[in-house]
Design an enzyme around this catalytic site. Structure first.
Site, PDB file in Angstrom:
ATOM      1  CG  ASP A 455      -2.200   0.697   1.091  1.00 29.54           C
ATOM      2  OD1 ASP A 455      -2.324   1.498   0.146  1.00 29.54           O
ATOM      3  OD2 ASP A 455      -3.093   0.491   1.933  1.00 29.54           O
ATOM      4  CG  ASP A 520      -9.584   2.449  -0.286  1.00 31.43           C
ATOM      5  OD1 ASP A 520      -9.128   1.326  -0.564  1.00 31.43           O
ATOM      6  OD2 ASP A 520      -8.972   3.282   0.394  1.00 31.43           O
TER       7      ASP A 520
HETATM    8  C1  DGJ Z   1      -5.881   1.891   1.931  1.00 26.07           C
HETATM    9  C2  DGJ Z   1      -6.289   0.697   1.142  1.00 26.07           C
HETATM   10  O1  DGJ Z   1      -6.809   1.066  -0.083  1.00 26.07           O
HETATM   11  C3  DGJ Z   1      -7.291  -0.105   1.951  1.00 26.07           C
HETATM   12  O2  DGJ Z   1      -7.743  -1.189   1.207  1.00 26.07           O
HETATM   13  C4  DGJ Z   1      -6.635  -0.544   3.228  1.00 26.07           C
HETATM   14  O3  DGJ Z   1      -5.586  -1.431   2.952  1.00 26.07           O
HETATM   15  C5  DGJ Z   1      -6.120   0.668   3.989  1.00 26.07           C
HETATM   16  N1  DGJ Z   1      -5.286   1.492   3.172  1.00 26.07           N
HETATM   17  C6  DGJ Z   1      -5.357   0.249   5.206  1.00 26.07           C
HETATM   18  O4  DGJ Z   1      -4.794   1.301   5.856  1.00 26.07           O
END
Ligand code: DGJ
Length: 714
Positions: A455, A520
């Protein structure tokens, strides 16, 4: 002409021709499009225009790297400086190397001691041309600053419209089609990652280009840092497109003898509308990217089955612990899930987003026995184990930051700007990348992990590195080097690229990644649009698509399990909801959808994607097998329809002369009328010509629901 250099070059593959004109002693693309069978020099010369009023006697060519001083007055593609000399390059072609599908032009600017190499490479089959330019500082003593190094391509007159993939966090990759302006279109991304709002690509279309017909050209920049794409209309009416890395003044300085190669710009041509583009991208990505990473993982792309996964994020957020994770694993196994991904929250003190990034040691309060037993439990239950990590970041409230406050990117003496309470590690510092590799390596060695969700949750607002330079260029290369090192040392690990959802989806990071997290948002309705954008450029097996909770945590919308599962079915399927709280009915629908996905993923992950005519209220698409024996089609009703019935669906990609059985395979629960409809539909076979021209009537549907049809050749 210099010795060994031809006036013109004509390069071909099975589908496209590329014509390069070298008469002006600089390579200039004159044509890139459908295969030309019979080309002679007179024909190419005919492209030249005679003198226009109030213009130069001969029109300056739009070379691959036009600069000022030789007649061209558009945006310069190259800008370099040495000491106080800010003038541009005066390049002259020296050599050209030709091989089957590749041209390599070397030019030199004697006055400024700079060499350029333009490399143009046609794909073996697809209508894709890959272009790079390399700049070399030939001066033995002084450094060369590079402020700009873009690839330039002429835009054919009839391509007057553009389509971009744009959006925001939680709603990425939205189609936006518009008329090209009379002046310049400038897309500049300075976020330090490929970004949520300006995907590093642009589509050019004629005003009559549709889904299946008409000319269309895409450009994609294989780069995860800052980038720019410009389309400019010159005073003489010609248009050109420029693309590449967006460099800031002082960001790139070449030491004597050093060189810079621009990110690959991939140009794709289709005569068969936007579907033709998507299909070629999918083929190219499968051939050049995913098969390479798959073979690094020692399995063939055909065997590279993508396990259905459960991700803990929207199930538990930061409150993961041994007890709830074990419960989730049990329930995931019962649902037929094959990989368990422990998202954020597993490491030392990480109870919210304000702390602990950088301290990549398991939180012993949450997991007293560590993660080894969790991974082992997954394996016992037949699941792989995956782990979330955000290597490039550090929380100010972390042991790492307290020990190394000088390891972060900053901006002169200004106070540090936190975003999501985090700072960006300076990857130009060797100790930082060594630390990160050691941390990742320990995790991958100690725990049976087979998957990393990598991430990156903030833009780079303060981009000064330890050397006092602008960091993004070097930061991006250092990230690639770190990922490459991880891949090399742990070839069995699959990597998902995520950046607050879809902030880092590009062909640059795809050299090291196997999957993208597109957004997300798990809102099924919004996802249909995000996924349409994604599939325009990348194949479905790379598209993480999860069944989220209802109501959706981002939008508050409520959707039936049948709809959420149907939308997630079309990519690399996963679940990201607290499955412990499902009703029995929801559980059985979800299990059925997972089963269905598994039964069809060979087709979903290898077939040909076709988008069907969308309307305000309806979206539809298919995935068809290459041999046209099988197809899956989705019809989604997006909103309350004006008429009682949805529009008929006309299928695509089928063999006109074959007969097909058409089965309605989703949803499982049908209204009485829908059940009658299904029985009638399935009572006969249909010709491919019928299905594609007449199509089939659809039953009455609820808004925000989806039907899935399976067609099989008799
Ligand atoms: C952002 C990601 O897009 C989410 O899926 C998740 O992993 C969060 N970060 C976790 O902090």
């Amino acid at each position: 002409m210099p010795k060994g250099v031809e006036r013109f070059y004509h390069l071909t593959n099975k589908t496209v021709s590329l014509l390069v004109d070298c008469r002006g002693l600089q390579p200039a693309i004159r044509y890139f499009g459908p295969l030309l069978s019979d080309v002679n020099e007179r024909m190419i010369e005919q492209i030249d225009r005679h003198e226009a009023p109030a213009s130069l006697p001969s029109e300056p060519a739009i070379t691959l790297s036009p600069t000022h001083g030789m007649g061209y007055l558009g945006h310069p593609a190259l800008a370099v400086k040495r000491d106080l000399d800010q003038w541009q390059l005066d390049l002259e072609l020296v050599t050209c190397e030709v091989s089957k599908r590749e041209l390599r032009f070397v030019s030199v600017c004697q006055k400024r001691s700079v060499e350029t190499t333009h490399r143009l490479q046609l794909a073996e089959e697809a209508g894709v041309l890959t272009l790079t330019v390399t700049l070399k500082n030939l001066d033995p003593a002084t450094p060369l600053g590079v402020d700009n190094c873009l690839i330039t391509i002429p835009v054919p007159d009839h391509l007057t419209e553009a389509q971009e993939f744009t959006g925001r966090w939680g709603y990425e990759l939205q189609h936006n089609r518009f008329q090209l302006p009379n002046s310049s279109l400038v897309r500049e991304n300075r976020t330090g990652r490929s970004s949520h709002h300006l995907h590093p690509s642009l589509r050019l279309l004629s005003n009559s280009t549709g889904l299946d017909t008409g000319d269309a050209v895409d450009i994609q920049i294989a780069w995860s840092g800052n980038h720019t794409i410009r389309v400019e209309r010159l005073a003489d009416g010609r248009r050109l497109m420029q693309a590449g890395e967006l460099l800031d003044a002082g960001e790139l300085v070449l030491a004597p003898g050093a060189s810079y190669t621009s990110p690959e710009c991939l140009l794709c041509f289709s005569k068969e509308g936007t579907n033709g583009l998507s299909q070629q991208w999918h083929r190219l990505v499968r051939r050049n990217y995913t098969s390479a990473t798959a073979s690094a993982q020692q399995f063939s792309p055909q065997q590279a089955i993508r396990p259905v996964q459960l991700n803990t994020w929207e199930a538990c957020y930061f409150s993961v612990n041994e007890a709830n994770v074990i419960e989730l694993i049990d329930q995931a196994a019962n649902l037929g899930i094959e990989r368990f991904v422990l998202d954020d929250g597993w490491f030392h003190g990480r109870n919210n987003d304000q702390t602990s990034l950088g301290d990549w040691k398991v939180d012993r309060l949450k997991f007293p026995r560590g993660l080894g037993p969790i991974a082992a439990y997954c394996n016992e239950k037949g699941l792989e184990f995956g782990l979330w990590i955000e290597p490039e970041m550090v929380s100010p409230d972390s042991n790492l930051y307290r020990a190394h406050p000088d390891w972060v990117l900053s901006f002169s003496d200004s106070s540090l700007i936190e975003a999501r309470h985090q700072l960006v590690l300076d990857l130009s510092i060797e100790d930082v990348t060594e630390y990160l590799f050691a941390v990742i390596s320990d995790l991958l060695t100690d725990i049976p992990i087979s998957y990393l969700k990598w991430d990156m949750n903030r833009d780079i607002h303060q981009m000064e590195n330890a050397a006092g330079q602008r960091a993004v260029h070097q930061q991006t290369l250092a990230l690639y080097a770190l990922m490459a090192r991880v891949r090399e040392n742990f070839p069995h690990i699959a990597i998902e690229s995520c950046a607050s959802g879809g902030g880092r989806i590009d062909l640059g990071v795809l050299q090291f990644a196997n999957r993208f997290w597109p957004s997300d948002t798990n809102d099924a309705l919004d996802r249909i649009k995000v996924q349409a954008g994604f599939l325009s450029l990348l194949p479905p097996e790379l598209m993480g698509s999860h069944v989220g909770p209802s109501p959706c945590h981002l939008t508050g919308r409520q959707h039936s399990m049948a709809f959420r599962a149907a939308v997630a079915f079309w990519g690399h399927m996963g679940v990201e909801a607290d499955i412990r709280g499902l009703t029995e009915n929801e559980r059985s629908i979800l299990a059925a959808a997972i089963n269905l996905h598994k039964a069809h993923r060979h087709l979903l992950h290898q077939g040909r994607y076709i988008e069907h005519e969308p309307s305000e209220q309806q979206a539809a698409w298919s995935i068809v097998s290459d041999d046209q024996t099988e197809s899956l089609t989705a019809v989604a009703l997006l909103q309350t329809p004006r008429a009682a019935f949805p529009n008929r669906i006309r299928f695509g990609g089928l063999n006109t002369f074959s007969k097909y059985r058409v089965q309605l395979i989703w949803p499982q629960e049908l209204t009485d009328k829908q059940a009658d409809y299904r029985d009638t539909l399935e009572s006969t076979m249909y010709g491919g010509d019928w299905l594609q021209n007449v199509g089939i009537t659809l039953p009455i549907m609820h808004p925000e629901s989806m039907l899935i049809f399976h067609l099989t050749k008799s």
